[in-house]
Design a protein around this motif. Structure first.
Motif, mmCIF file in Angstrom:
data_model
loop_
_atom_site.group_PDB
_atom_site.id
_atom_site.type_symbol
_atom_site.label_atom_id
_atom_site.label_comp_id
_atom_site.label_asym_id
_atom_site.label_seq_id
_atom_site.Cartn_x
_atom_site.Cartn_y
_atom_site.Cartn_z
ATOM 1 N N ASN A 76 69.255 94.932 93.161
ATOM 2 C CA ASN A 76 68.807 93.621 92.965
ATOM 3 C C ASN A 76 69.816 92.531 92.902
ATOM 4 N N PHE A 77 70.591 92.671 94.132
ATOM 5 C CA PHE A 77 71.681 91.763 94.005
ATOM 6 C C PHE A 77 71.482 90.296 94.344
ATOM 7 N N ASN A 120 80.231 95.397 99.194
ATOM 8 C CA ASN A 120 79.446 95.302 100.196
ATOM 9 C C ASN A 120 78.055 95.040 99.886
ATOM 10 N N VAL A 121 77.428 94.120 100.483
ATOM 11 C CA VAL A 121 76.022 93.863 100.063
ATOM 12 C C VAL A 121 75.092 94.011 101.227
ATOM 13 N N GLU A 162 64.106 103.612 99.915
ATOM 14 C CA GLU A 162 64.988 104.466 100.198
ATOM 15 C C GLU A 162 65.820 105.172 98.970
ATOM 16 N N GLU A 163 66.307 106.188 99.055
ATOM 17 C CA GLU A 163 67.252 106.769 98.078
ATOM 18 C C GLU A 163 68.697 106.787 98.489
ATOM 19 N N LEU A 164 69.572 106.032 97.839
ATOM 20 C CA LEU A 164 70.815 105.766 98.211
ATOM 21 C C LEU A 164 71.555 106.963 97.584
ATOM 22 N N GLY A 222 63.319 96.158 101.227
ATOM 23 C CA GLY A 222 63.746 94.729 101.154
ATOM 24 C C GLY A 222 64.494 94.380 100.111
ATOM 25 N N GLU A 223 65.200 95.340 99.239
ATOM 26 C CA GLU A 223 66.011 94.919 98.201
ATOM 27 C C GLU A 223 67.397 94.845 98.620
ATOM 28 N N ARG A 224 67.988 94.118 98.191
ATOM 29 C CA ARG A 224 69.490 93.666 98.177
ATOM 30 C C ARG A 224 70.393 94.400 97.274
#
Length: 567
Positions: free
Chosen positions: A463-464, A432-433, A440-442, A500-502
């Motif tokens: 960076n998808f 899932n994208v 943020e920290e995932l 804003g990073e995918r």
């Protein structure tokens, strides 16, 4: 070296003691002095030992699973007891461990029960007062109990290895974890009996009753069935009924629970602006009438939501399957489940003669209904082990956290596990994208295991851009899950993402004895006809090498969520 500090510390003590022993001022006096180092009082000596132990890596092995003070706040106290946080006991020792009023700890395993009182040097063990080496203690809002005392009274073998700085406790009783009879009501761990009235909302009352029970006795709350049944994303009214997967989806999506006081039941109104007051991060499903696992779940976690076929239509109706005098129910037939209740206990010796049908043997689950206190024994009744449906599908709420556990949830499966997808084999990959709202920290991902003994691997893709990006995945977690259900898995390291990073969460799932291992959300029936499917971006692969958009196979969303904390 790892232990050099400790050895230097003891060497220094030895030199001091020797210096005292051979005090030159005593020469020629003819007086023989004792080695005063050997007479150090325990009040002086024990804290020195404990300080040395706590300054190094402390390992605690309980039933062959190792924990360290790097992960958990274990420590040695001044009585040389290993003090363990109460919060680890349930899973580490496979027992029931609960705090009452912040002053009393009840630990149960096998047929033993130990009651510790805060700062008391005695405990009640199976009704008898016994001394303890170290009292129940509270430090920095964490409750600790002595592993030494637990081992002594739960029939564990306890050992201490000074060279390894390691404590070990091993259950050597050889008996069952759970007793032959257990009732959450007797321990203040059963929720309040509710009344669903004329509506088909038993599934919601059972879900919330089990959830409330899982928090008791530490927390008491009453959650809103109105909100769960009216704000769940499914196209059903309160008259239409529902099932346990709907409650799971509502909770996993953080739509609820909300308090009953904020959305009262039965007024045909709700408040969609209300937000969850708890975050449910794990719900396990026990399938296949595994009675021992069901009992263990009740014992350790609290009430278990289960489904039955109910031939009664109200608290006042008659059925040949129900003995109103003994409050005992047993249905034997081919009808599918139509009613949900909460298992709050069991009695292996409950007489078969109490039922209105002839049975092979004794035994019954103690179940809480949602028909008010006028039904059964103050809202509770007994269902025979021989009932056709009892124990077939069961949900237990095993991880319920405060709402500050994560800052953000990313998801596109608000209706959760509606169906399954696969490549006609036990394994597949899904991704899932999502796009971050800020830096943020995932830290974790959530997903469903659709069967028992599922193995998983989780990855993150930064960076998808397109399907080719999924080849650049970073491994973050792996493991095995004993039961089906919904799980949140913490990453072994956080991944910092820019605003804003995918990014993509990739799940490789392997579920034995299935050909469709991936849980999906899609339009399956009337209940899901309005499910939103254009809010996600999902990709699938048979082997993790070639990827394609899930939309080319099925109009659906993959049930994979992401959790992050703001930076």
């Amino acid at each position: 070296m790892k232990y050099s500090k400790r050895y230097l510390f003891f060497f220094a003590l030895l030199l001091i003691a020797l210096a005292v022993k051979y005090d030159p001022s005593a020469a020629g006096s003819g007086e023989v002095r004792s080695f005063r180092g050997a007479n150090l009082d325990s009040e002086v000596w024990n804290p020195l030992i404990a300080s040395s132990v706590n300054d190094n890596l402390l390992s605690v092995v309980i039933d062959n699973r190792e924990y360290t003070n790097e992960e958990y706040p274990f420590y040695m106290d001044d009585q040389l007891s290993i003090m363990v946080p109460v919060t680890v006991l349930r899973d580490a020792m496979n027992c029931s461990a609960h705090l009452y009023n912040g002053k009393r700890l009840l630990v149960e395993k096998h047929s033993s029960g130990i009651e510790f009182s805060l700062d008391s040097d005695t405990a009640i063990v199976n009704g008898e007062e016994k001394s303890v080496v170290s009292p129940l203690t509270r430090k920095d809002d964490v409750f600790y109990v002595s592993l030494n005392d637990l081992s002594a009274y739960l029939d564990y073998t306890y050992t201490w290895n000074m060279q390894e700085n390691m404590a070990s406790a091993l259950d050597n009783s050889g008996s069952a974890v759970i007793p032959a009879k257990y009732d959450l009501r007797e321990r203040g761990r059963a929720g309040i009996v509710q009344n669903q009235g004329i509506y088909g909302t038993c599934w919601a009352f059972a879900a919330l009753g089990a959830l409330e029970s899982s928090l008791l006795p530490e927390e008491q709350a009453q959650y809103s069935a109105d909100h769960m049944t009216l704000c769940n994303g499914f196209s059903l009214t309160q008259d239409d009924g529902g099932e346990y997967t709907m409650g799971m989806a509502y909770l996993a999506a953080w739509k609820g629970p909300v308090f009953e006081a904020d959305d009262p039941y039965g007024d045909n109104e709700t408040d969609e602006t209300l937000t969850a007051v708890k975050h449910v991060q794990e719900m396990q499903i026990i399938d296949g009438k595994d009675y021992e696992k069901i009992k263990e779940a009740v014992f350790k976690y609290g009430g278990v939501q289960t489904s039955i076929y109910n031939s009664l239509r109200s608290s006042q109706s008659y059925s040949p399957d129900y003995n109103s005098r003994s409050h005992a129910y047993c249905y034997i037939g081919t009808e599918k489940p139509n009613h949900d209740v909460v298992i709050i206990g069991w009695d292996d010796s409950y007489p078969k003669e109490n039922f209105s049908v002839d049975l092979e043997g004794d035994g019954a689950f103690i179940c809480q209904n949602s028909w008010g206190r006028q039904f059964g024994d103050d809202g509770v009744f007994y269902i025979s082990y021989y009932d056709t449906n009892i124990g077939t599908h069961n949900v237990v709420y095993t991880r319920v956290e405060d709402t500050d556990n994560y800052d953000n949830i990313y998801q596109s499966d608000l209706c959760g596990w509606v169906g399954q997808l696969g490549y006609n084999k036990e394994s597949m990959y899904g991704a899932n994208v999502f796009t971050t709202k800020g830096q943020e920290e995932l830290v974790a991902a959530g997903f469903y295991a659709t069967g028992k003994d599922s193995q998983y691997e989780l990855y993150v893709v930064r960076n998808f851009e397109n399907e080719e990006s999924l080849e650049q995945r970073i491994p973050v977690a792996s493991g095995r899950l004993s039961n089906a259900g919904y799980y949140t898995v913490s990453f072994n390291r956080g991944i910092v993402l820019e605003a804003g990073e995918r990014y993509a969460i990739v799940l490789h799932i392997i579920t034995p004895n299935t050909i469709h291992p991936m849980a999906i959300e899609y339009r399956a029936d009337d209940a899901t006809e309005h499910v939103i499917l254009d809010d996600g971006e999902s990709y699938i692969s048979a082997n993790g090498n070639g990827w394609k958009s899930v939309d080319t196979v099925e109009d659906c969303n993959l049930c994979i969520k992401a959790f992050s904390n703001n930076q």
